[in-house]
Structure formats: structure tokens, C-alpha cells
Design a protein around this motif. Sequence first.
Motif, PDB file in Angstrom:
ATOM      1  N   ALA A   1       3.513   7.405   4.151  1.00 26.23           N
ATOM      2  CA  ALA A   1       4.382   7.549   2.980  1.00 26.23           C
ATOM      3  C   ALA A   1       4.050   8.799   2.173  1.00 26.23           C
ATOM      4  CB  ALA A   1       4.269   6.311   2.093  1.00 26.23           C
ATOM      5  N   SER A   2       2.757   9.075   1.990  1.00 24.15           N
ATOM      6  CA  SER A   2       2.363  10.194   1.128  1.00 24.15           C
ATOM      7  C   SER A   2       2.350  11.533   1.844  1.00 24.15           C
ATOM      8  CB  SER A   2       0.972   9.925   0.535  1.00 24.15           C
ATOM      9  OG  SER A   2      -0.001   9.806   1.565  1.00 24.15           O
ATOM     10  N   GLU A   3       1.924  11.566   3.103  1.00 22.35           N
ATOM     11  CA  GLU A   3       1.761  12.835   3.800  1.00 22.35           C
ATOM     12  C   GLU A   3       2.985  13.222   4.631  1.00 22.35           C
ATOM     13  OE1 GLU A   3      -0.772  14.711   3.099  1.00 22.35           O
ATOM     14  OE2 GLU A   3      -1.565  13.126   1.815  1.00 22.35           O
TER      15      GLU A   3
ATOM     16  N   GLN B   1       1.282   3.090  -3.400  1.00 20.01           N
ATOM     17  CA  GLN B   1       0.217   4.063  -3.169  1.00 20.01           C
ATOM     18  C   GLN B   1      -1.101   3.554  -3.769  1.00 20.01           C
ATOM     19  OE1 GLN B   1       0.145   7.248  -1.368  1.00 20.01           O
ATOM     20  NE2 GLN B   1       1.787   6.000  -0.510  1.00 20.01           N
TER      21      GLN B   1
ATOM     22  N   PRO C   1      -3.851   1.564  -1.892  1.00 20.11           N
ATOM     23  CA  PRO C   1      -4.377   0.880  -0.700  1.00 20.11           C
ATOM     24  C   PRO C   1      -5.471  -0.134  -1.002  1.00 20.11           C
ATOM     25  CG  PRO C   1      -5.069   3.194  -0.778  1.00 20.11           C
ATOM     26  CD  PRO C   1      -4.037   3.021  -1.835  1.00 20.11           C
TER      27      PRO C   1
ATOM     28  N   GLY D   1       0.807  -1.216   0.000  1.00 19.72           N
ATOM     29  CA  GLY D   1       0.000   0.000   0.000  1.00 19.72           C
ATOM     30  C   GLY D   1       0.836   1.260   0.000  1.00 19.72           C
ATOM     31  N   SER D   2       1.930   1.279   0.771  1.00 19.02           N
ATOM     32  CA  SER D   2       2.753   2.480   0.864  1.00 19.02           C
ATOM     33  C   SER D   2       3.657   2.666  -0.348  1.00 19.02           C
ATOM     34  CB  SER D   2       3.599   2.432   2.145  1.00 19.02           C
ATOM     35  OG  SER D   2       4.438   1.288   2.129  1.00 19.02           O
TER      36      SER D   2
ATOM     37  N   SER E   1       0.079   3.967   4.050  1.00 18.91           N
ATOM     38  CA  SER E   1      -0.056   4.793   2.852  1.00 18.91           C
ATOM     39  C   SER E   1      -0.047   6.274   3.195  1.00 18.91           C
ATOM     40  CB  SER E   1      -1.346   4.433   2.109  1.00 18.91           C
ATOM     41  OG  SER E   1      -1.347   3.084   1.708  1.00 18.91           O
TER      42      SER E   1
ATOM     43  N   LYS F   1       6.048  12.537   1.872  1.00 28.43           N
ATOM     44  CA  LYS F   1       5.751  13.168   0.581  1.00 28.43           C
ATOM     45  C   LYS F   1       6.204  12.310  -0.601  1.00 28.43           C
ATOM     46  CE  LYS F   1       4.309  16.734   2.900  1.00 28.43           C
ATOM     47  NZ  LYS F   1       2.854  16.976   3.062  1.00 28.43           N
ATOM     48  N   GLN F   2       5.961  11.008  -0.519  1.00 32.50           N
ATOM     49  CA  GLN F   2       6.376  10.094  -1.566  1.00 32.50           C
ATOM     50  C   GLN F   2       5.200   9.725  -2.472  1.00 32.50           C
ATOM     51  OE1 GLN F   2       9.660   8.978  -2.100  1.00 32.50           O
ATOM     52  NE2 GLN F   2       9.978  10.621  -0.616  1.00 32.50           N
ATOM     53  N   GLN F   3       5.488   9.671  -3.775  1.00 38.51           N
ATOM     54  CA  GLN F   3       4.508   9.182  -4.728  1.00 38.51           C
ATOM     55  C   GLN F   3       4.643   7.677  -4.869  1.00 38.51           C
ATOM     56  OE1 GLN F   3       5.770  11.762  -8.060  1.00 38.51           O
ATOM     57  NE2 GLN F   3       3.734  12.649  -7.999  1.00 38.51           N
ATOM     58  N   SER F   4       3.817   7.110  -5.728  1.00 41.69           N
ATOM     59  CA  SER F   4       3.963   5.695  -6.062  1.00 41.69           C
ATOM     60  C   SER F   4       5.349   5.457  -6.640  1.00 41.69           C
ATOM     61  CB  SER F   4       2.895   5.281  -7.070  1.00 41.69           C
ATOM     62  OG  SER F   4       3.208   4.021  -7.639  1.00 41.69           O
TER      63      SER F   4
END
Length: 312
Positions: free
Chosen positions: A136-138, A103, A105, A99-100, A133, A141-144
Motif C-alpha cells: 500500500a505504501s511503496e 498504515q 502494522p 495494516g494497509s 502495508s 504510494k498511499q498514506q493512512s
Amino acid sequence: LTAVAAAFVPEIMGVGYDTVNQTLLGEFGLLLLCCIAVVKIVVTGISIGLGMPSGLVGPILFIGATVGGVFGLIAEWIMPETASSAGFYAMLGMGAMMGSALQAPLAALLALLELTQNPNIIMPGMLIIVVSSMVASEVFKQQSIFLSILKEQGLDYHNSPVIQALRRVSVGAIMTRQFSPTKRHIVYEEAKEILRQEPKWILINNSDGKPVSLLPTVDLAHYLEENEQELVEGEEHPIKERILIDLFEIPAQRKDIASLYFQATLQETLDRFTETKTEALYVERTSAPTVSRVLGIVTRAEVENYYQYKRK
């Protein structure tokens, strides 16, 4: 690198399904699982970073299972009566990693459900996948990982109609060929000759012949008109004593400039503007390793006007 690592930790080799199965069954000890997870993360990161044509989903599930197994063994040691089996934590680790890193989930949750065929894993799976997820994203600040690889390769994954239109048009379609290259210091006669050619831009080159700035021709015309008497008097003197016009010093709206290859699309031109933070680009064609020819000038305003036209 993989061979050296596998000499000490052979469990990282291959697709890794055997290692994952052993992790789910709790056949590895805590120290060995930690070594397997760390080595697999390092080897996978190096391989992908070097651009090797390797898979991603397999290593992601492998790393997730081993890290989850480590937490499962720790939970069994701290709370032996209430903790679930190490295999359960390994399964949740696979979903969290998927999921992380991807990106995705919902895809990770469905994968957990398909792998276990047990609806009871949905609630803990949702909890850990959403948390991983979001972290990782918030937080980071990583994208897929797939989008990150495309970005590092200079590829754009956006697929809007406007972007498609910009990709189909070459910069040669909108660049202007009405420019006159010249050196920084010129005399009155050379300036008048440039104006007789009626270019739109004056491309100022340095001593090596490389373009360094762009000057609107109208600004040079205004300067000559306002200082004509002084400059004409200088024409009556020998060449060495003539008044030189410094194109970097006269009042003008000069633009910083950078290079752009002739085969570029308008999408690549916009990216080049963003990269160089300039207002204009000179379009050049290279015929030999050290031989290039300037074919035209393109400004950000011209590209944006075309962009706005396509949007309408």
C-alpha cells in the motif's frame, strides 16, 4: 445507495459483526462472500468519499474478513489437505486490511493477537501485515486513510512548533499596505502621481478591475527617469495624443499574483503560494458576494523570512 445495495446483499448492513462471525465459521459460500466483499467496498468508498460521518475500523475489519474468507475457500478448493480453515484466512485478511488501510502494522498485529488469543498467529500475521502495508505504501504510494481524509479536507496534521506559530499569525500582520492600484495603460502625469504617493508596489488591474500583476515601484521610477524627455513632450499634446505607458511592456520585474482572503493564517498563505505557484498574493476582504476590497500585498519572501525567523 446503501439501501439499494442492502436490498440485494443485506449482509452489508449494520456494524457487520454477525457477518464477520459467520465468515470466520465458514458459513458463507464463495460466490456470496465475493458479492459481500465487493458491495461493502463500493458502499464504504462512496460513503467516505461523500464525506458521510461513518466509521472506518468496522468496515475495514468487515472487508478484510470477507476477502480473507474468499481466499480461504479458494485455498481449501485447491489444496484441501494442506490449507487451513477459511476462518484462519479471514482472520489474516482482517489484519492485512487493517495494516494497509491504517498504515499501522503493529496495531494490526496486536489486534490479531487479542482477537484470537493465540500466539501461533503472530508469524503468519506478521508476514501478511508487513507485505500488505508495504504494498500500500511503496507500490501504490498511499498514506493512512485518516491522513488521506485530513488532506482532502485541507487540514494539516503536522504539529511542529514552527507550524503552530504560523497558524497563530494572521496574514494581516506581515502584509504591506504600501501599494497603489492602477490600470495597465497610464500617462506620464498619472505615473508621477503614483510615485508621489511612494508606494512599495503597483497593483495592475485589468479592464474589469481585477488585479493581474504586481510591479515594483522602483522599476517605474527608473523607466520614467530614462525616458523623461520623450514622455514630457507627450504631455504638451491633447489627452488623446499623449504617450501611454504600458506597465506590461516597460522593463520591470513583474510578479504573477493571486488572491488570498484576509482571515488567512501564514500557514494557509504558504499553502496558497504552493497551490498557485505565484510569487505574490493580494489580500482582499469580501463585504458582499460581488464586492471585495484589496487590503494589502504579501510576497513569498516575506512569509519565508518570518518562517526562518521563527525557526531560529
